[in-house]
Design an enzyme around this catalytic site. Sequence first.
Site, PDB file in Angstrom:
ATOM      1  N   TRP A  41       0.691  -1.149   0.142  1.00  0.00           N
ATOM      2  CA  TRP A  41      -0.181  -0.179  -0.027  1.00  0.00           C
ATOM      3  C   TRP A  41       1.043   1.295   0.154  1.00  0.00           C
ATOM      4  O   TRP A  41       1.938   1.380   0.519  1.00  0.00           O
ATOM      5  CB  TRP A  41      -0.816  -0.134   1.123  1.00  0.00           C
ATOM      6  CG  TRP A  41      -1.578   1.201   1.309  1.00  0.00           C
ATOM      7  CD1 TRP A  41      -0.996   2.712   1.958  1.00  0.00           C
ATOM      8  CD2 TRP A  41      -2.882   1.656   1.139  1.00  0.00           C
ATOM      9  NE1 TRP A  41      -2.043   3.538   2.177  1.00  0.00           N
ATOM     10  CE2 TRP A  41      -3.069   3.041   1.404  1.00  0.00           C
ATOM     11  CE3 TRP A  41      -3.978   0.858   0.417  1.00  0.00           C
ATOM     12  CZ2 TRP A  41      -4.374   3.721   1.241  1.00  0.00           C
ATOM     13  CZ3 TRP A  41      -5.054   1.491   0.056  1.00  0.00           C
ATOM     14  CH2 TRP A  41      -5.213   2.904   0.423  1.00  0.00           C
ATOM     15  N   ASN A  43      -0.039   5.757   0.076  1.00  0.00           N
ATOM     16  CA  ASN A  43      -0.977   6.864  -0.002  1.00  0.00           C
ATOM     17  C   ASN A  43      -0.040   8.431  -0.132  1.00  0.00           C
ATOM     18  O   ASN A  43       0.660   8.466  -0.927  1.00  0.00           O
ATOM     19  CB  ASN A  43      -2.232   6.947   0.884  1.00  0.00           C
ATOM     20  CG  ASN A  43      -1.833   6.856   2.407  1.00  0.00           C
ATOM     21  OD1 ASN A  43      -1.238   5.885   2.797  1.00  0.00           O
ATOM     22  ND2 ASN A  43      -2.082   7.596   3.110  1.00  0.00           N
ATOM     23  N   ASP A  44      -0.269   9.253   0.644  1.00  0.00           N
ATOM     24  CA  ASP A  44       0.100  10.433   0.533  1.00  0.00           C
ATOM     25  C   ASP A  44       1.619  10.478   0.215  1.00  0.00           C
ATOM     26  O   ASP A  44       2.506  10.063   0.828  1.00  0.00           O
ATOM     27  CB  ASP A  44      -0.143  11.336   1.704  1.00  0.00           C
ATOM     28  CG  ASP A  44      -1.403  11.015   2.519  1.00  0.00           C
ATOM     29  OD1 ASP A  44      -2.257  10.504   1.838  1.00  0.00           O
ATOM     30  OD2 ASP A  44      -1.497  11.384   3.589  1.00  0.00           O
ATOM     31  N   GLN A  60       3.584   7.792   2.393  1.00  0.00           N
ATOM     32  CA  GLN A  60       2.775   6.876   3.481  1.00  0.00           C
ATOM     33  C   GLN A  60       2.488   5.489   2.896  1.00  0.00           C
ATOM     34  O   GLN A  60       2.166   5.168   1.756  1.00  0.00           O
ATOM     35  CB  GLN A  60       1.238   7.452   3.515  1.00  0.00           C
ATOM     36  CG  GLN A  60       1.142   8.778   4.542  1.00  0.00           C
ATOM     37  CD  GLN A  60       1.402   8.709   5.835  1.00  0.00           C
ATOM     38  OE1 GLN A  60       0.791   8.075   6.649  1.00  0.00           O
ATOM     39  NE2 GLN A  60       2.736   8.823   6.216  1.00  0.00           N
ATOM     40  N   SER A 105       1.308  11.645   7.978  1.00  0.00           N
ATOM     41  CA  SER A 105       1.796  12.729   6.786  1.00  0.00           C
ATOM     42  C   SER A 105       2.488  13.888   7.510  1.00  0.00           C
ATOM     43  O   SER A 105       2.181  14.120   8.645  1.00  0.00           O
ATOM     44  CB  SER A 105       0.837  13.079   6.085  1.00  0.00           C
ATOM     45  OG  SER A 105       0.497  12.077   5.005  1.00  0.00           O
ATOM     46  N   ASP A 164      -1.173  16.430  10.010  1.00  0.00           N
ATOM     47  CA  ASP A 164      -0.333  16.803   8.899  1.00  0.00           C
ATOM     48  C   ASP A 164       0.235  18.294   9.084  1.00  0.00           C
ATOM     49  O   ASP A 164      -0.394  18.976   9.530  1.00  0.00           O
ATOM     50  CB  ASP A 164      -1.326  16.799   7.570  1.00  0.00           C
ATOM     51  CG  ASP A 164      -2.281  15.317   7.598  1.00  0.00           C
ATOM     52  OD1 ASP A 164      -1.592  14.374   8.084  1.00  0.00           O
ATOM     53  OD2 ASP A 164      -3.415  15.398   6.901  1.00  0.00           O
ATOM     54  N   TRP A 302      -5.401   7.264  -5.932  1.00  0.00           N
ATOM     55  CA  TRP A 302      -5.718   6.060  -5.250  1.00  0.00           C
ATOM     56  C   TRP A 302      -6.583   5.002  -6.541  1.00  0.00           C
ATOM     57  O   TRP A 302      -6.847   5.325  -7.453  1.00  0.00           O
ATOM     58  CB  TRP A 302      -6.683   6.241  -4.114  1.00  0.00           C
ATOM     59  CG  TRP A 302      -7.847   6.623  -4.329  1.00  0.00           C
ATOM     60  CD1 TRP A 302      -8.993   6.110  -5.009  1.00  0.00           C
ATOM     61  CD2 TRP A 302      -8.630   7.961  -3.615  1.00  0.00           C
ATOM     62  NE1 TRP A 302     -10.178   6.999  -4.894  1.00  0.00           N
ATOM     63  CE2 TRP A 302      -9.844   8.110  -4.411  1.00  0.00           C
ATOM     64  CE3 TRP A 302      -7.976   9.034  -3.270  1.00  0.00           C
ATOM     65  CZ2 TRP A 302     -10.531   9.299  -3.978  1.00  0.00           C
ATOM     66  CZ3 TRP A 302      -8.756  10.198  -2.705  1.00  0.00           C
ATOM     67  CH2 TRP A 302      -9.892  10.160  -3.116  1.00  0.00           C
TER      68      TRP A 302
HETATM   69  N1  DQQ Z   1      -3.490  10.193   5.193  1.00  0.00           N
HETATM   70  C1  DQQ Z   1      -4.209  11.311   5.296  1.00  0.00           C
HETATM   71  C2  DQQ Z   1      -3.670  12.164   6.198  1.00  0.00           C
HETATM   72  C3  DQQ Z   1      -2.925  11.274   7.227  1.00  0.00           C
HETATM   73  C4  DQQ Z   1      -2.502  10.202   6.199  1.00  0.00           C
HETATM   74  C5  DQQ Z   1      -4.621  11.889   4.012  1.00  0.00           C
HETATM   75  C6  DQQ Z   1      -2.428   8.807   6.831  1.00  0.00           C
HETATM   76  O1  DQQ Z   1      -4.553  12.965   7.065  1.00  0.00           O
HETATM   77  O2  DQQ Z   1      -1.809  11.999   7.683  1.00  0.00           O
HETATM   78  O3  DQQ Z   1      -4.753  10.811   2.898  1.00  0.00           O
HETATM   79  O4  DQQ Z   1      -2.164   7.799   6.275  1.00  0.00           O
END
Ligand code: DQQ
Length: 502
Positions: A41, A43-44, A60, A105, A164, A302
């Site tokens: 996985w 993400n950010d 992330q 993040s 964040d 995503w």
């Molecule tokens: N992803 C969110 C953030 C957080 C992070 C945004 C957690 O708010 O810090 O996609 O994976």
Amino acid sequence: MSTETASPPQTVPPLPRQASRELLAADPHRPRYHFLPPSNWMNDPNGLVHWKGRYHLFYQHNPFGPLWATMHWGHAVSDDLVHWHDLPIALAPTPDSPDADGCFSGCVVIDDGVPTIVYTGVRNPDKLPCLAFSDDDLLTWRKHPGNPVIPAPPPGLELTGFRDHAVWRDGDTWYQIIGAGIAGVGGTALLYRSPDLLAWEYLHPILTGDTRRTDPFWTGTMWECPDLFPLGDKHVLIASIWAKRDADTPRGLHYATYFLGTYADHRFTPEAEGILDVGGHFYAPQTTLDAHGRRLMWGWLWEGRDEAAIVAAGWSGVMSLPRVLSLLPDGTLGVAPVPELERLRGDHRRYSDLPLQPDAPTPLPDAAGDGLEIRAAFAPGAAETVGLAIRRSPDGAEETIVRYDRDRGLLTLDGTRSSRDVGVDRPVESAALRLAPDEPLDLRVFVDRSVVEVFANGRVAIADRIYPTRPDSLGVAAFATGGAALLSSLDLWQMAAIWPTG
Ligand code: DQQ
């Protein structure tokens, strides 16, 4: 800055990283020239920084599986913004510590020569700002023993979230904004200042949305991943709009917005605003200023398929192409892919002055592939709409359409027939694009298996995910509807893979 003693070693899972890339490369939906981790996985984007001539991209990451869980910071580096090398995981949760449940993040700043990560440490239910330092050019990180550096959200505010970080320095003072939301009021970014990154004083919300406002877009109940930076003689505040899943927003609400305006006296005054990418899969973007003075932005794209399909695939999440943001002469926000991507251009085809008859798509001979860059200019003539079909099967049963409607001033990415698989997203998204009377449509389309990114006239971006089922859904066609048009020119390049595994 004092960095004191190192924290205990982190639990980093041993990963056969290159082997994972090789194993997954055969997946027909896995992009080949967009950044993504070796497996599992992502993400950010986090901690983007151009340091000693190299671009660092943290992200992330769940290194244990293809679904969101146990947030780590993955890490990759690039010399040219195009080819990436995997580096060891930068941050992992430390048991019994302020980030025991995840390293969320944040960003990287250089404090008197010391690269410093400012991130959200999660120890449920707390999410609080933490620091980590590197002494070896961002390769390994020591967590600050005094974490969290802000022990609690500001008192007196009922917050819907607090996480964040965007951090910058002005003179001798550090500032940061933290994503948040004020219950019943709206999403916000809370401003703090510090002499040393360690002791923080809360100032106030830099800007707050209004949950009752719906036009031109709803600003949600919480702003994630805020970013603030100067651009020309303006400032840009980016906020990723979040709202809890409920009956009205069953998938929650996630899109990335910008406010363009003035930042003075610690307050941001918006003058214009918009959605950064209307594609519906672009989220949590972060920017950095590179050594060439460019404001670069990446966003997380995503997946558009369900959990079962993601688990079967063994990976999830792709980084958008790096984009350059600029302030256009008319005061609006410009966005374009970085020119470095041209290095990936391989086999080239050019089509010129191709007449397009209304309502019958014109397939482009020898233009086929699932890893392409296309640049097209149209003379719309009497046509109502002009555009391209990509990832098109020979019979047109599967295809994804990029359509421009000049009268309505709308650019649309239409994935209604992008896949015969009824379990995947088939997105249809439109962006306003008003062309001046003598301004040609300048379309750039990047196709990378399940990723499509469309850029138009340096000011509109639409990124989406598509999952064609047919191995022959590779064709490209041009079309006009409602009248004849001319495809003035179309350049098409096969794009090289950025990984040795292809
Ligand atoms: N992803 C969110 C953030 C957080 C992070 C945004 C957690 O708010 O810090 O996609 O994976």
